[in-house]
Design a protein around this motif. Structure first.
Motif, PDB file in Angstrom:
ATOM      1  N   PHE A   8      32.872  21.088  18.985  1.00  0.00           N
ATOM      2  CA  PHE A   8      31.735  20.308  19.476  1.00  0.00           C
ATOM      3  C   PHE A   8      31.544  19.047  18.643  1.00  0.00           C
ATOM      4  O   PHE A   8      31.418  17.942  19.175  1.00  0.00           O
ATOM      5  N   SER A   9      31.546  19.178  17.329  1.00  0.00           N
ATOM      6  CA  SER A   9      31.259  18.047  16.440  1.00  0.00           C
ATOM      7  C   SER A   9      32.346  16.982  16.505  1.00  0.00           C
ATOM      8  O   SER A   9      32.055  15.784  16.567  1.00  0.00           O
ATOM      9  N   ILE A  10      33.608  17.393  16.501  1.00  0.00           N
ATOM     10  CA  ILE A  10      34.697  16.413  16.489  1.00  0.00           C
ATOM     11  C   ILE A  10      34.770  15.668  17.815  1.00  0.00           C
ATOM     12  O   ILE A  10      35.027  14.456  17.852  1.00  0.00           O
ATOM     13  N   ASN A  11      34.507  16.356  18.929  1.00  0.00           N
ATOM     14  CA  ASN A  11      34.522  15.681  20.227  1.00  0.00           C
ATOM     15  C   ASN A  11      33.321  14.755  20.379  1.00  0.00           C
ATOM     16  O   ASN A  11      33.434  13.686  20.990  1.00  0.00           O
ATOM     17  N   LEU A  12      32.190  15.129  19.800  1.00  0.00           N
ATOM     18  CA  LEU A  12      31.018  14.265  19.824  1.00  0.00           C
ATOM     19  C   LEU A  12      31.278  13.000  19.003  1.00  0.00           C
ATOM     20  O   LEU A  12      30.910  11.890  19.414  1.00  0.00           O
ATOM     21  N   PHE A  13      31.929  13.155  17.860  1.00  0.00           N
ATOM     22  CA  PHE A  13      32.264  12.010  17.006  1.00  0.00           C
ATOM     23  C   PHE A  13      33.253  11.086  17.707  1.00  0.00           C
ATOM     24  O   PHE A  13      33.112   9.854  17.650  1.00  0.00           O
ATOM     25  N   CYS A  14      34.248  11.660  18.383  1.00  0.00           N
ATOM     26  CA  CYS A  14      35.210  10.848  19.132  1.00  0.00           C
ATOM     27  C   CYS A  14      34.521  10.068  20.248  1.00  0.00           C
ATOM     28  O   CYS A  14      34.847   8.899  20.494  1.00  0.00           O
ATOM     29  N   ALA A  15      33.564  10.708  20.925  1.00  0.00           N
ATOM     30  CA  ALA A  15      32.814  10.027  21.982  1.00  0.00           C
ATOM     31  C   ALA A  15      32.015   8.864  21.408  1.00  0.00           C
ATOM     32  O   ALA A  15      31.928   7.791  22.017  1.00  0.00           O
ATOM     33  N   LEU A  16      31.417   9.067  20.228  1.00  0.00           N
ATOM     34  CA  LEU A  16      30.668   7.989  19.574  1.00  0.00           C
ATOM     35  C   LEU A  16      31.561   6.787  19.309  1.00  0.00           C
ATOM     36  O   LEU A  16      31.205   5.637  19.621  1.00  0.00           O
ATOM     37  N   LEU A  17      32.751   7.025  18.744  1.00  0.00           N
ATOM     38  CA  LEU A  17      33.685   5.935  18.465  1.00  0.00           C
ATOM     39  C   LEU A  17      34.126   5.240  19.753  1.00  0.00           C
ATOM     40  O   LEU A  17      34.251   4.011  19.803  1.00  0.00           O
ATOM     41  N   LEU A  18      34.363   6.039  20.796  1.00  0.00           N
ATOM     42  CA  LEU A  18      34.781   5.463  22.088  1.00  0.00           C
ATOM     43  C   LEU A  18      33.760   4.467  22.600  1.00  0.00           C
ATOM     44  O   LEU A  18      34.102   3.330  22.955  1.00  0.00           O
ATOM     45  N   PHE A  19      32.487   4.853  22.624  1.00  0.00           N
ATOM     46  CA  PHE A  19      31.467   3.994  23.216  1.00  0.00           C
ATOM     47  C   PHE A  19      31.156   2.787  22.336  1.00  0.00           C
ATOM     48  O   PHE A  19      30.757   1.743  22.843  1.00  0.00           O
ATOM     49  N   ILE A  20      31.335   2.915  21.021  1.00  0.00           N
ATOM     50  CA  ILE A  20      31.210   1.740  20.158  1.00  0.00           C
ATOM     51  C   ILE A  20      32.265   0.706  20.543  1.00  0.00           C
ATOM     52  O   ILE A  20      31.976  -0.488  20.700  1.00  0.00           O
ATOM     53  N   CYS A  21      33.511   1.160  20.707  1.00  0.00           N
ATOM     54  CA  CYS A  21      34.608   0.253  21.050  1.00  0.00           C
ATOM     55  C   CYS A  21      34.448  -0.320  22.456  1.00  0.00           C
ATOM     56  O   CYS A  21      34.688  -1.511  22.682  1.00  0.00           O
ATOM     57  N   GLY A  61      24.800  19.142  32.112  1.00  0.00           N
ATOM     58  CA  GLY A  61      24.455  20.552  32.005  1.00  0.00           C
ATOM     59  C   GLY A  61      24.447  21.243  33.360  1.00  0.00           C
ATOM     60  O   GLY A  61      24.910  22.379  33.487  1.00  0.00           O
ATOM     61  N   ILE A  62      23.916  20.553  34.374  1.00  0.00           N
ATOM     62  CA  ILE A  62      23.886  21.126  35.730  1.00  0.00           C
ATOM     63  C   ILE A  62      25.309  21.326  36.241  1.00  0.00           C
ATOM     64  O   ILE A  62      25.645  22.370  36.820  1.00  0.00           O
ATOM     65  N   SER A  93      34.103  17.831  29.037  1.00  0.00           N
ATOM     66  CA  SER A  93      34.333  19.243  29.343  1.00  0.00           C
ATOM     67  C   SER A  93      34.384  20.072  28.070  1.00  0.00           C
ATOM     68  O   SER A  93      33.806  21.170  28.004  1.00  0.00           O
ATOM     69  N   LEU A  94      35.044  19.555  27.030  1.00  0.00           N
ATOM     70  CA  LEU A  94      35.126  20.276  25.760  1.00  0.00           C
ATOM     71  C   LEU A  94      33.747  20.405  25.117  1.00  0.00           C
ATOM     72  O   LEU A  94      33.403  21.445  24.556  1.00  0.00           O
ATOM     73  N   ILE A  95      32.962  19.327  25.180  1.00  0.00           N
ATOM     74  CA  ILE A  95      31.621  19.359  24.588  1.00  0.00           C
ATOM     75  C   ILE A  95      30.742  20.378  25.302  1.00  0.00           C
ATOM     76  O   ILE A  95      30.061  21.192  24.670  1.00  0.00           O
ATOM     77  N   MET A  96      30.750  20.347  26.633  1.00  0.00           N
ATOM     78  CA  MET A  96      29.880  21.241  27.396  1.00  0.00           C
ATOM     79  C   MET A  96      30.365  22.686  27.360  1.00  0.00           C
ATOM     80  O   MET A  96      29.584  23.607  27.615  1.00  0.00           O
ATOM     81  N   VAL A 113      22.594  20.258  24.842  1.00  0.00           N
ATOM     82  CA  VAL A 113      23.910  19.702  24.514  1.00  0.00           C
ATOM     83  C   VAL A 113      24.192  18.469  25.370  1.00  0.00           C
ATOM     84  O   VAL A 113      24.712  17.463  24.882  1.00  0.00           O
ATOM     85  N   GLY A 114      23.811  18.527  26.651  1.00  0.00           N
ATOM     86  CA  GLY A 114      23.977  17.354  27.508  1.00  0.00           C
ATOM     87  C   GLY A 114      23.142  16.181  27.029  1.00  0.00           C
ATOM     88  O   GLY A 114      23.582  15.030  27.069  1.00  0.00           O
ATOM     89  N   SER A 115      21.927  16.467  26.550  1.00  0.00           N
ATOM     90  CA  SER A 115      21.071  15.393  26.059  1.00  0.00           C
ATOM     91  C   SER A 115      21.610  14.803  24.761  1.00  0.00           C
ATOM     92  O   SER A 115      21.515  13.595  24.527  1.00  0.00           O
ATOM     93  N   ILE A 116      22.192  15.642  23.894  1.00  0.00           N
ATOM     94  CA  ILE A 116      22.817  15.132  22.671  1.00  0.00           C
ATOM     95  C   ILE A 116      23.989  14.234  23.022  1.00  0.00           C
ATOM     96  O   ILE A 116      24.190  13.162  22.430  1.00  0.00           O
ATOM     97  N   ASN A 117      24.775  14.651  24.006  1.00  0.00           N
ATOM     98  CA  ASN A 117      25.906  13.841  24.457  1.00  0.00           C
ATOM     99  C   ASN A 117      25.434  12.488  24.984  1.00  0.00           C
ATOM    100  O   ASN A 117      26.029  11.442  24.682  1.00  0.00           O
TER     101      ASN A 117
END
Length: 320
Positions: A166-179, A24-25, A279-282, A293-297
């Motif tokens: 926001f939602s689709i990029n957040l979901f993609c990030a979730l899948l990325l970190f699981i993998c 966020g900063i 960048s897209l999420i923020m 939003v940063g904390s949700i990410n």
């Protein structure tokens, strides 16, 4: 033992405060057209810390007592605190009132969920205590969502989730970190038990990914500012998919070179994807919501890491 746990808890509070606000900063300090590069530099710093931390800790333990693992952070923390008070932006305008009830419900729900996922590795996912904790966490999160729909200044602006970008990029990030978490857990087992590498050589091999990220992330973030973050996220996901496919084809007769190529391709995809994705999420929220939003990410990132570790270790132990 108890004082150590309490101190680690305090460290965790500080780390969560940092992780919730750092993006966020950065998003507030840099305009949209330069945000990808800035977030890429942040990712490079994280990768460097991941790469340097374990060897530095090992060196400290080899010459000093374990206490210095923590003591060395004290002067560093003081310097960073003084620099932060001088250079970080100050809050402007009216400050929002904290949604205390929402914070308690979200804290309880995430604590039970994360705790259940972690403990399930030891006592099994079908254990009644694990299932009960997950059920209670779902109930708490349900009441949290209902509360956020009624309060004047909610902790989480649910309308943000209606933003498709926001939602689709957040979901993609979730899948990325699981993998990513799954591969980080599985690869050392493969290197030592199948390819018969020593722990020392395995440690050097595991430095490949953070090294690639540290070198390429600023460049990829800058590139996303020029050609568009949407394109970079798709290209990054493609490279990661190819890398994980290569990794899935590794067998007992595979060579260390084949394994290294798989890891490098995945790291390249991560370097392409993550700065653009962040960048897209923020950029998909108003400026007064950058903190939440940063904390949700950060929450999604940790949830993905814990889920990946849980799923990979469960599958690993099952096949073993």
């Amino acid at each position: 033992f108890v004082p150590l746990v309490i101190c680690r808890l305090i460290q965790g509070i500080g780390a969560s405060a940092y992780m919730a606000t750092n993006q966020g900063i950065i998003a507030e300090m840099y305009p949209k057209e330069k945000r990808g590069k800035a977030l890429g530099i942040l990712m490079a710093a994280v990768a460097l810390g991941t790469m340097v931390g374990p060897p530095a800790g090992g060196f400290i333990l080899s010459v000093l007592s374990w206490n210095y693992i923590f003591l060395i952070n004290v002067p560093i923390g003081i310097v960073i605190f003084l620099l932060g008070t001088k250079y970080l932006p100050k809050s402007k305008g009216n400050k929002e009132k904290l949604d205390v009830k929402g914070a308690i419900l979200l804290f309880g729900g995430t604590l039970l969920l994360f705790g259940a996922l972690i403990e399930s590795q030891q006592i099994g996912f079908l254990n009644p205590f694990i299932l009960g904790s997950i059920l209670i966490s779902i109930i708490l999160i349900f009441f949290f969502v209902r509360l956020e729909q009624r309060v004047e200044q909610p902790l989480l602006e649910l309308n943000i989730l209606k933003n498709f970008q926001f939602s689709i990029n957040l979901f993609c990030a979730l899948l990325l970190f699981i993998c990513i978490a799954a591969s980080i857990i599985i690869v050392p087992f493969y290197l030592q038990n199948v390819l018969k590498l020593t722990p020392l050589h395995t440690g050097f091999f595991m430095m490949i990914s953070p090294l690639v990220l540290a070198v390429l992330s600023p460049f990829c973030g800058n590139l996303s500012d020029k050609i568009g973050s949407e394109i970079m996220t798709v290209v990054g996901l493609f490279f990661m998919a190819v890398g994980f496919f290569f990794m899935s084809r590794l067998v007992e007769s595979s060579t260390i070179i084949e394994c290294a190529v798989s890891v490098i391709v995945v790291a390249l995809g991560q370097a392409l994807f993550q700065p653009a994705n962040n960048s897209l999420i923020m950029s998909s929220c108003p400026r007064n919501k950058l903190g939440i939003v940063g904390s949700i990410n950060a929450l999604v990132r940790n949830l993905g890491l814990i889920s990946g570790i849980t799923l990979s270790t469960t599958l690993l132990y099952k096949f073993m």
